[in-house]
Design a protein around this motif. Structure first.
Motif, short mmCIF file in Angstrom:
data_model
loop_
_atom_site.label_atom_id
_atom_site.label_comp_id
_atom_site.label_asym_id
_atom_site.label_seq_id
_atom_site.Cartn_x
_atom_site.Cartn_y
_atom_site.Cartn_z
N ILE A 187 -0.38 4.22 2.17
CA ILE A 187 -0.78 4.27 3.51
C ILE A 187 -0.33 5.77 4.19
O ILE A 187 0.57 6.05 4.11
CB ILE A 187 0.02 2.94 3.87
CG1 ILE A 187 -0.32 2.78 5.30
CG2 ILE A 187 1.54 3.31 4.17
CD1 ILE A 187 -0.17 1.26 5.93
N LYS A 188 -1.32 5.99 5.25
CA LYS A 188 -0.74 7.01 5.99
C LYS A 188 0.35 6.65 7.09
O LYS A 188 0.41 5.58 7.45
CB LYS A 188 -2.12 7.56 6.77
CG LYS A 188 -3.22 7.91 5.60
CD LYS A 188 -4.43 8.56 6.59
CE LYS A 188 -5.68 9.11 5.79
NZ LYS A 188 -5.42 9.57 4.47
N ASN A 189 0.75 7.73 7.33
CA ASN A 189 2.01 7.47 8.50
C ASN A 189 1.45 7.10 9.65
O ASN A 189 2.20 6.29 10.26
CB ASN A 189 2.73 8.97 8.61
CG ASN A 189 3.56 9.25 7.52
OD1 ASN A 189 4.27 8.34 6.87
ND2 ASN A 189 3.77 10.33 7.13
N ARG A 190 0.45 7.45 10.31
CA ARG A 190 -0.12 6.79 11.50
C ARG A 190 -0.36 5.53 11.47
O ARG A 190 -0.18 4.77 12.53
CB ARG A 190 -1.48 7.69 12.16
CG ARG A 190 -2.59 7.65 11.29
CD ARG A 190 -3.54 8.14 11.90
NE ARG A 190 -4.78 8.44 11.04
CZ ARG A 190 -5.19 9.46 10.25
NH1 ARG A 190 -4.42 10.43 10.23
NH2 ARG A 190 -6.32 9.22 9.41
N ASP A 191 -1.02 5.11 10.20
CA ASP A 191 -1.18 3.54 10.02
C ASP A 191 0.29 2.74 9.98
O ASP A 191 0.40 1.54 10.29
CB ASP A 191 -2.08 3.30 8.92
CG ASP A 191 -3.32 3.83 8.80
OD1 ASP A 191 -3.70 4.13 10.05
OD2 ASP A 191 -3.82 4.36 7.74
N LEU A 192 0.94 3.46 9.36
CA LEU A 192 2.34 2.67 9.23
C LEU A 192 2.91 2.77 10.43
O LEU A 192 3.62 1.63 10.70
CB LEU A 192 3.24 3.63 8.32
CG LEU A 192 4.54 2.91 7.42
CD1 LEU A 192 4.18 1.65 6.80
CD2 LEU A 192 5.09 3.95 6.70
N ASN B 67 4.05 1.16 17.16
CA ASN B 67 4.38 2.54 17.59
C ASN B 67 5.76 2.61 18.58
O ASN B 67 5.86 3.23 19.45
CB ASN B 67 3.21 3.12 18.60
CG ASN B 67 2.19 3.18 17.76
OD1 ASN B 67 1.95 4.03 16.75
ND2 ASN B 67 0.87 3.06 18.52
N HIS C 267 1.34 2.15 13.39
CA HIS C 267 0.81 1.05 14.07
C HIS C 267 1.16 -0.21 13.37
O HIS C 267 1.17 -1.30 14.32
CB HIS C 267 -0.89 0.94 13.72
CG HIS C 267 -1.39 2.12 14.35
ND1 HIS C 267 -1.47 2.08 15.71
CD2 HIS C 267 -2.30 3.29 13.88
CE1 HIS C 267 -2.30 3.44 16.11
NE2 HIS C 267 -2.48 4.17 15.05
N GLU C 268 1.75 -0.30 12.24
CA GLU C 268 2.26 -1.65 11.82
C GLU C 268 3.67 -1.85 12.57
O GLU C 268 3.83 -3.23 12.59
CB GLU C 268 2.71 -1.39 10.27
CG GLU C 268 1.53 -1.38 9.25
CD GLU C 268 0.73 -2.76 9.26
OE1 GLU C 268 1.28 -3.69 9.28
OE2 GLU C 268 -0.56 -2.70 8.80
N ASP D 19 1.02 -1.06 0.18
CA ASP D 19 0.05 -0.16 0.08
C ASP D 19 0.95 1.12 0.16
O ASP D 19 1.44 1.62 0.99
CB ASP D 19 -1.13 -0.07 1.39
CG ASP D 19 -2.00 1.04 1.07
OD1 ASP D 19 -1.93 1.92 0.21
OD2 ASP D 19 -2.47 1.36 2.35
N LYS E 30 6.63 9.94 1.75
CA LYS E 30 5.07 9.94 2.18
C LYS E 30 4.52 11.45 2.07
O LYS E 30 5.31 12.33 2.71
CB LYS E 30 4.73 9.56 3.53
CG LYS E 30 5.38 8.12 3.72
CD LYS E 30 4.60 7.06 2.75
CE LYS E 30 3.07 6.92 2.94
NZ LYS E 30 2.27 6.13 2.16
#
Length: 118
Positions: free
Chosen positions: A87-92, A98, A94-95, A84, A116
């Motif tokens: 993908i947004k940085n905040r979702d990245l 954190n 979470h991967e 993806d 990004k």
């Protein structure tokens, strides 16, 4: 800000400097022979020669360990390159559970050649 370190001396040059010092050359005399090497670098190389286990290896630089392991970095690269790219940085974040802050993730993406955008 602390002073920046320059590049390490090559093992061959470091060995030559240590050899000259072992035959009683002074630091200044060695500096005259190798003017491209600073006097402080010559002194440090000679003083640290005794603590080196393997004469050809450079001791690792000090510093905190990386918060993201190579596995985490590879996982981030796979996500932003193949799975993806939008993908947004905040979702990245979470991967990778954190482990780092958003600015660190932005720097990692830039380092991997994947910017990004906002």
């Amino acid at each position: 800000m602390p002073p920046r370190r320059g590049p390490d001396l090559k093992p061959e040059l470091r060995a030559r400097i240590s050899e000259l010092r072992s035959i009683q050359w002074s630091y200044k005399r060695i500096h005259v022979k190798y003017p491209e090497v600073s006097l402080s670098a010559i002194i440090n190389a000679c003083q640290r020669e005794a603590t080196r286990n393997d004469r050809s290896l450079t001791t690792p630089r000090t510093g905190a360990p990386r918060k993201l392991s190579l596995t985490d970095r590879g996982h981030v690269y796979d996500i932003i390159s193949f799975r993806d790219p939008y993908i947004k940085n905040r979702d990245l974040l979470h991967e990778v559970d954190n482990k780092v802050k958003i600015r660190t993730m932005q720097k990692l993406c830039r380092e991997l050649g994947r910017k990004k955008w906002l």
